[in-house]
Structure formats: structure tokens, C-alpha cells
Design an enzyme around this catalytic site. Structure first.
Site, PDB file in Angstrom:
ATOM      1  N   GLU A  51       0.838  -1.202   0.000  1.00  0.00           N
ATOM      2  CA  GLU A  51       0.000   0.000   0.000  1.00  0.00           C
ATOM      3  C   GLU A  51       0.874   1.254   0.000  1.00  0.00           C
ATOM      4  OE1 GLU A  51      -2.649   2.401   3.279  1.00  0.00           O
ATOM      5  OE2 GLU A  51      -2.439   0.234   3.483  1.00  0.00           O
ATOM      6  N   ASP A  55       0.904   3.831  -3.243  1.00  0.00           N
ATOM      7  CA  ASP A  55       0.563   5.244  -3.088  1.00  0.00           C
ATOM      8  C   ASP A  55       1.580   6.113  -3.827  1.00  0.00           C
ATOM      9  OD1 ASP A  55      -0.696   7.638  -1.744  1.00  0.00           O
ATOM     10  OD2 ASP A  55       1.287   7.719  -0.834  1.00  0.00           O
ATOM     11  N   ASP A 124      -7.171   1.237   0.444  1.00  0.00           N
ATOM     12  CA  ASP A 124      -5.878   0.645   0.789  1.00  0.00           C
ATOM     13  C   ASP A 124      -5.541  -0.515  -0.140  1.00  0.00           C
ATOM     14  OD1 ASP A 124      -5.753   2.432   2.880  1.00  0.00           O
ATOM     15  OD2 ASP A 124      -6.306   0.980   4.432  1.00  0.00           O
ATOM     16  N   GLU A 127      -4.414   0.723  -3.615  1.00  0.00           N
ATOM     17  CA  GLU A 127      -3.020   1.172  -3.595  1.00  0.00           C
ATOM     18  C   GLU A 127      -2.068  -0.018  -3.550  1.00  0.00           C
ATOM     19  OE1 GLU A 127      -3.225   5.539  -1.414  1.00  0.00           O
ATOM     20  OE2 GLU A 127      -3.060   3.739  -0.159  1.00  0.00           O
TER      21      GLU A 127
END
Length: 249
Positions: A51, A55, A124, A127
Site C-alpha cells: 500500500e 501510493d 488501501d 493502492e
């Protein structure tokens, strides 16, 4: 890691990326609640590290696309546009479009409390999946997946979100002093068919106020209006009173 390999073919198809290492995708879908339930702690891998990576990959790709799409926009507007496109609600919606909730590997407790459909969990997970695609296929592959998933968002983005309409603002500014509205002309088109670059100019009467570039005629006109506004504001700050005076040498 779960002992039985789930059927991730539909998700890979939706992503447009068949994984060379399916375990990366399994890891991206493994919710941290699984470690708490099994009591294995650090021994049970989950998707938080992916995650974190995903991102960063999303930020770079979206930033690059905005930078290319709005060549006349400054840091502030671009930052606002990126924040709107990759906020938690937006990423959760991307997760729903991929039916990510159907594939998440969650604890029994998370399952019973609706974790599969929870927006924060979906964001989440999205990502994390982007991070897994990056590790599995490299940056160009990840960028291609992200561009496809955000294609509609960019297609609808005629002007940067959360910003004033530069064409409307220019018209209001000029018509406060003159009945003549601004007009726009296409100056040039360059580039291949799939990646056109338009150049337009904004005029008041016969006076050119500014030029702008964009990936469509509408974007180029907005960029020209923005350039004209900047020029008029500089002229006003230095004592200019009319649109014409703003373009005098």
C-alpha cells in the site's frame, strides 16, 4: 499467506495485467486483520507495505499525466487536481470498479463487520494492488494500468478541478470595461493522431492577449485565457488600464 491460491483471473483481466508472480497479487489483497486473527503477528504478511509503495506509484503517474495535460498550469492548481483524483473516496471507487472486495483476503471479524465493502479497506487495497503491479511488471506497466483505470477521469477533465473557469473569468473582466467579448482562434495543431497538441490564442478585438497549449482545443483555449488573465493582471499592477494597453510593447 493463505495455503490455497484464490482464482484471481477476473481481477487480472480487469487490471489488464497477468501477474508473472501471482503471490504478489495475493499479498496485495491480504488485509492486516488476518495477522491479528491468527495471532501470527509479523509472521503473517499483509498488504500495508505494498500500500505504501502503491501510493507513491499512483502519485508519480497521476502527477506526470496532469503535468502533460495542463502545460500552462502552475504548481498550485496541479496539486489540487492531483489531490482530488487520488483522494480516498476516488481510490475506493476504483476498487469497487475492479470488484476488489470480492477478492480481498480478510479475517472472519473483518468479514462480519463489512470489511469487504468498507471504503478505507478498498482504497488501501487498490493502492496495494498498484504497488504489486509495479513490482511485477515495472514502472511502464504500472503506468499503463493506472492510465487505463483513470482514463475516464482524464477524459472528463476539461479544466482543472477546484479552480475558477479562466474563460469565464476573462470574459467577465473584459466586459466590465468593453462590450466586446474575448474570442479564440486555433493557431496550430501538432503531434500524431493519438496525441494531438493544440495551440490557441485569446483575442480582444484584434489584440492578442495570450496563447496556450493543450491536448484538446478546449484545453488550449482555457490555457490561452489563463495566460491572458496573467498578462492583464501584470498590466494592471504596473498601471495599465485596458486590454489593449496590456499587450503594448
Amino acid at each position: 499467506m493463505p495455503s490455497s491460491q484464490p482464482n484471481l483471473g477476473p481481477l487480472e483481466q480487469a487490471l489488464g495485467h497477468p501477474f508473472r508472480d501471482p503471490n504478489l497479487l495475493v499479498l496485495a489483497l491480504t488485509h492486516p486483520s488476518l495477522a491479528n486473527e491468527t495471532g501470527s503477528g509479523a509472521l503473517q504478511q499483509h498488504n500495508q507495505r505494498l500500500e505504501f509503495l502503491g501510493d507513491a506509484v499512483l502519485q508519480v503517474v497521476i502527477t506526470l499525466e496532469l503535468y502533460r495535460s495542463f502545460p500552462s498550469s502552475g504548481e498550485g492548481p496541479l496539486t489540487q487536481a492531483r489531490a482530488q483524483m487520488v483522494n480516498r473516496s476516488s481510490l475506493a471507487e476504483k476498487g469497487r470498479q475492479l470488484r476488489l472486495g470480492d477478492h480481498l483476503i480478510v479475517s472472519r471479524g473483518e468479514e462480519t463487520t463489512g470489511g469487504r465493502t468498507r471504503s478505507s479497506t478498498l482504497a488501501d487495497g487498490f493502492e496495494a494492488v498498484m504497488g504489486a503491479v509495479f513490482l511485477d511488471g515495472g514502472f511502464e506497466q504500472a503506468a499503463g494500468v493506472i492510465r487505463r483505470l483513470f482514463r475516464d477521469d482524464f477524459g472528463e477533465l476539461d479544466e482543472l478541478p477546484n479552480l475558477v473557469n479562466p474563460k469565464g473569468e476573462l470574459q467577465e473582466l473584459l466586459q466590465a470595461k468593453s462590450p466586446i467579448p474575448p474570442r479564440y482562434e486555433q493557431i496550430a495543431v501538432s503531434g500524431p493522431d493519438h496525441s494531438r497538441q493544440f495551440e490557441c490564442a485569446a483575442y480582444h478585438g484584434d489584440v492578442e492577449l495570450g496563447r496556450g497549449l493543450g491536448r484538446s482545443k478546449k484545453l488550449a483555449e482555457s490555457a490561452a485565457a489563463h495566460a491572458a488573465l496573467e498578462r492583464l493582471r501584470r498590466a494592471a499592477a504596473s498601471g495599465g488600464r485596458t486590454a489593449e494597453s496590456a499587450v503594448q510593447p
